[in-house]
Structure formats: structure tokens, C-alpha cells
Design an enzyme around this catalytic site. Structure first.
Site, PDB file in Angstrom:
ATOM      1  CE  LYS A   1      17.538  25.036  60.940  1.00  0.00           C
ATOM      2  NZ  LYS A   1      17.910  26.512  61.106  1.00  0.00           N
TER       3      LYS A   1
ATOM      4  N   GLY B   1      21.194  25.143  71.128  1.00  0.00           N
ATOM      5  CA  GLY B   1      20.768  26.520  70.940  1.00  0.00           C
ATOM      6  C   GLY B   1      20.176  27.085  72.218  1.00  0.00           C
ATOM      7  CB  SER B   2      18.127  30.083  72.790  1.00  0.00           C
ATOM      8  OG  SER B   2      16.903  29.818  72.120  1.00  0.00           O
ATOM      9  CB  THR B   3      16.779  27.959  77.551  1.00  0.00           C
ATOM     10  OG1 THR B   3      18.075  27.547  78.024  1.00  0.00           O
ATOM     11  CG2 THR B   3      15.714  27.333  78.427  1.00  0.00           C
TER      12      THR B   3
ATOM     13  N   GLY C   1      14.748  25.620  72.548  1.00  0.00           N
ATOM     14  CA  GLY C   1      14.798  24.234  72.994  1.00  0.00           C
ATOM     15  C   GLY C   1      13.516  23.793  73.666  1.00  0.00           C
TER      16      GLY C   1
ATOM     17  CD  GLU D   1      24.963  22.640  74.845  1.00  0.00           C
ATOM     18  OE1 GLU D   1      24.701  23.396  75.807  1.00  0.00           O
ATOM     19  OE2 GLU D   1      25.575  23.000  73.838  1.00  0.00           O
TER      20      GLU D   1
ATOM     21  CB  CYS E   1      26.604  27.270  75.497  1.00  0.00           C
ATOM     22  SG  CYS E   1      27.586  25.779  75.250  1.00  0.00           S
TER      23      CYS E   1
ATOM     24  CD  GLU F   1      23.451  31.413  76.892  1.00  0.00           C
ATOM     25  OE1 GLU F   1      24.417  30.644  76.871  1.00  0.00           O
ATOM     26  OE2 GLU F   1      22.335  31.126  76.401  1.00  0.00           O
TER      27      GLU F   1
END
Length: 477
Positions: A175, A227-229, A232, A249, A284, A383
Site C-alpha cells: 500500500k 512511517g510516523s510513530t 505505527g 520502522e 527518518c 520529529e
């Protein structure tokens, strides 16, 4: 203009029922192409195709056969590297003179690494039993993998998942991110040329609803997400509810420690600047916190300010450009908001801090250096994903390590010193997944990559990355 209407399932594009997604240039707003939003039913079709391929012809491929297929993928991409590099420059905004390395050579490195790792990996191993006899340990493919990709390095991260998954004998449903799905969709031409069995690789584009349909589909055995925390954490919770395997990740707020004996020559400054400004700051592992000894703080700030101020900002298709646009207006506004907040909290703008002049279209932010930053400031905690670096003073090596580790993230770090033994003593104290010594952030495709703390779960790269796509079975005899 590149248009990929529908879904890529079982080796072919099929008309889709979802709405078209417009993909625009972050530099000009010009429409670059279209993909289709996959419905939950279409996600199910892709998963079913992957399941059928898992138990079909693909199951008969030996580890050497699977490794050879990865080699063919690498050959196909290498033959068209310029086409893909130009497309990445257009849809991601990566400066053209860097896009071949950032997006293509890194991807080729992953494919070539797993071509070798997949050939040598011990999928079947007989060990002496602790109670006498022997144990046959088998590494079996985890099954159907759902892979959710970011927009900043879409093909590289795709192959960080694809290569070990295929080496392990899995099948996969991708995706792509809606901001940058075109190159991943174009990669289907490479897949077809590599003669992979239909259904081994499938693609469904879309927004969050498409991703959630993939994450929660009962036919998916493992999710791999980059992607972003925040996203995630949501995906991890959905996977936990079904005891579904997942690798995450996630974000980072990495620090580069300049020891007090650092030589601020061209190589060092270029490495520090490249470690933040590469891919327009949208990486990242960006070393966006630079920790400088207080005794040399002003010298470091001045050198960084001069170097960053000399960067050329502009059209990513122009080979003179060092820094291009951010991916969209939301990203630009977010970065500008963080810089403004930092100034309110007491930070000082050394260079940048505003939109660059003469660039009235596109989502540009001037490369920015902020001084007088404390590690407790918001801009040192969150971030940003933009071309902004903060310089934080420290007192002594122990303080530098403490500041570097004082983050909810633990993805990467760096240490700079001509004394490599001293630098290594600092490096091993950092609670992060990867540390570079006297170099910009890098990833060794033969070694594990991933984060501590809120930077994620699991590893990509190396034999450890392949093991993430295996289930282990012990036969005791």
C-alpha cells in the site's frame, strides 16, 4: 503523465471501483499522474491473490531460485535507473543530482544484498539437542505480508520489505503512500520483466482506510510499516488485537555528537549538513540535533550557518539545486510552526527561518539553523521532517551521551572525532539502532536497521531483516 487506474493483482492491472487520487508535484503543483483508491473489497482481492501465489508456483521456488529473482529485479531497475530517478525527483521533490543515489542506488543495494543473503541463509539447520539426539530447526515463510510505505523513500522502503520477504518465500501486498505512489506503481513493469509468478507482488493504493483494510484483513499474516510513530502505534494496536505479526520502522530525533577535538573541515561540515538536509530534511535518520561542546559552540554554529546558508534551494529538476520542496503544504506549515515556536521559547535563527524568496509555487522552506537551543525545547523533542537543524551545547562527554539519549526516540546517532577509539566508546553508549562515526547517516544493507524505544519494533536489513519474515519450527528427534 503516469496513470495507474485500479489495482495490481495477480500480475496485472485491473480496473478499480475507488476514486482517483491526484498526484501533484511538490515543486509546482502540476499534476504528475493518478492512481485509484482501493476499496476494502479490492484489498481482499489482492490478499487472496497473494495467498494463492503463496501456495502455488512460488512455493516450489528454492532459496536459490528466490535469490535469483531478486537479482533479476535489480537488473531491471538498474537498466531504467534514470527513468526512476527523474520520477522520484518529480513526485518526492528530491534534487535530481541526488535522486539516483538516494532512491536508486540504495534500492539496488538492498536487492543485491538479499540476493546473496537469501542464497546463504540457513533455512534448515540441525543442532545437537540439549537432552541428547538432535533438533531440526526450520525457517518457514510467515505467509502473506501487508507492507505500508512512506512517501519520502517509497521504492527503497518497499524493497527493504520486498527483498527479505521474497527471500523468505513470502508473498506481499503493498500500500504506497498517496503522496508518492507513482514510482512504486511503475515498478510493476520491473516485476513483470523479472518473471515472478502472478500474485507474488500486489499493489493497492489509497489513504488511511485502504491501509486499515489491509492491516485488519484476516488473510494477512504480517504487517510491515514505515512511517510516523503515531500511526505505527495505531497499527501495532490493531495487529495486537489479532495477534498478527508486525514490524514498525518509525520516527527519529537523532543526535550528532561533535567531540571537543573535532576538526571542522569541509568533509566534517559537509557530512553534518548532508545528514540533516539530505532529501530536503525528509529522512527518518536525519541527525537534526547537533550536540556541540560549549567550549567550541560559537565556532560550530558559525561553520554550520555558513554552510547551510550557501545551499541552493529551488526546482528539484535543476541539477544545481541542493534542497527542494517539502512534500505538501501541511508539511511546510508544520515545519514553519515548529520554527516559530522555537523562537518563542528562546532559540535564535542563525540562517533561514522563512520561505525562500522567488519560489512562489511549491512547498519550500529555507534551510534553517537554530542556535541557543535547549534539549527540553519542543523543536529538540519532536520529529520535524524538514530542513532544520538545532545546535545544542553540552559540557563533557557524559553530558553529551545523556543529552543524545534524552529522547523518546532511538533510531540513529553520530559521533565525530579524529580519535576513532574515543568516538567508538561514545557510540556504544547511545541507545539507538545505528550509529555512524565520522560520516553522514548511512545504512549498511548487510546489517540490521531499526530503532530503540518509540522508533519502532523489529529490524530491516541483513540476516536479521530476513528472520522477521520467518516462522521457526523445531523438530526434536
Amino acid at each position: 503523465m503516469r496513470t495507474f487506474d485500479g489495482i495490481y493483482v495477480a500480475g496485472a492491472w485491473h480496473p478499480g471501483r475507488g476514486e482517483r487520487i491526484e498526484v501533484a508535484s511538490p515543486a509546482t503543483g502540476e499534476v504528475l499522474g493518478y492512481v485509484s483508491e482501493a476499496t476494502p473489497e479490492e484489498v481482499g482481492q489482492a490478499v487472496d491473490a497473494a495467498r494463492a501465489a503463496l501456495h502455488g508456483e512460488w512455493a516450489s521456488y528454492s532459496p536459490a531460485d528466490r535469490a535469483a529473482a531478486l537479482g533479476r529485479l535489480a537488473d531491471g531497475l538498474e537498466a531504467r535507473k534514470n527513468d526512476f530517478a527523474e520520477l522520484f525527483s518529480a513526485e518526492v521533490g528530491t534534487p535530481r543530482r541526488a535522486s539516483t543515489f538516494v532512491h536508486i542506488m540504495s534500492t539496488l543495494g538492498v536487492l543485491r544484498a538479499y540476493e546473496k543473503i537469501g542464497t546463504d541463509y540457513p533455512f534448515d539447520e540441525v543442532r545437537p539437542s540439549m537432552t541428547g539426539g538432535e533438533v531440526h530447526v526450520r525457517g518457514l515463510p510467515v505467509g502473506v505480508v501487508g507492507a505500508i510505505l512512506p512517501w519520502n523513500a517509497p521504492l527503497f522502503t518497499a524493497c527493504l520489505k520486498l527483498a527479505p520477504a521474497l527471500a523468505a518465500g513470502c508473498t506481499i501486498v503493498f500500500k504506497p503512500a498517496p503522496d508518492a505512489p507513482l514510482a512504486v506503481s511503475l515498478f510493476t513493469e520491473i516485476i513483470e520483466q523479472a518473471d515472478l509468478p502472478p500474485g507474488v507482488v500486489n499493489i493497492v493504493s489509497g489513504h488511511a482506510a485502504t491501509g486499515e483494510a489491509l492491516v485488519t484483513h484476516p488473510g494477512v499474516d504480517k504487517i510491515s510499516f514505515t512511517g510516523s510513530t503515531a500511526v505505527g502505534a495505531h497499527i501495532g494496536a490493531l495487529c495486537a488485537a489479532d495477534i498478527r505479526r508486525c514490524s514498525l520502522e518509525l520516527g527519529g530525533k537523532s543526535a550528532a555528537i561533535l567531540l571537543d577535538d573535532v576538526v571542522l573541515d569541509h568533509t566534517t561540515i559537509a557530512g553534518l549538513v548532508g545528514g540533516v538536509m539530505g532529501n530536503n530534511g525528509q529522512v527518518c535518520v536525519s541527525r537534526s540535533r547537533i550536540l556541540a561542546p560549549r567550549s567550541r559552540y560559537d565556532e560550530v554554529v558559525a561553520a554550520l550557518g555558513d554552510a547551510v546558508g550557501a545551499l541552493t534551494v529551488g526546482d528539484p529538476s535543476d541539477r544545481a539545486t541542493d534542497v527542494g520542496p517539502l512534500i505538501n503544504a501541511t508539511a511546510r506549515d508544520r515545519v514553519e510552526g515548529y520554527v516559530a515556536q522555537a523562537v518563542d521559547e528562546g532559540a535564535r535563527i542563525v540562517v533561514g527561518g522563512a520561505r525562500p524568496e522567488g519560489l512562489d509555487t511549491g512547498w519550500y522552506v529555507a534551510p534553517t539553523v537554530l542556535a541557543d537551543v535547549d534539549n527540553s525545547m519542543t523543536i529538540a523533542r519532536d520529529e520535524l521532517f524538514g530542513p532544520v537543524v538545532v545546535v545544542i551545547p553540552y559540557e563533557g562527554d557524559d553530558d553529551a551521551v545523556a543529552l543524545a539519549n534524552d529522547s523518546e526516540y532511538g533510531l540513529g546517532g553520530g559521533v565525530w572525532s579524529p580519535d576513532t577509539l574515543r568516538a567508538n566508546r561514545i557510540a556504544v553508549q547511545l541507545r539507538v539502532g545505528a550509529v555512524s562515526i565520522n560520516s553522514a547517516p548511512s545504512l549498511d544493507c548487510g546489517a540490521p536497521f531499526g530503532g530503540f524505544k518509540k522508533s519502532g519494533l523489529g529490524r530491516e536489513g541483513g540476516p536479521e531483516g530476513l528472520a522477521e519474515y520467518l516462522e521457526f519450527q523445531s523438530i526434536i528427534r
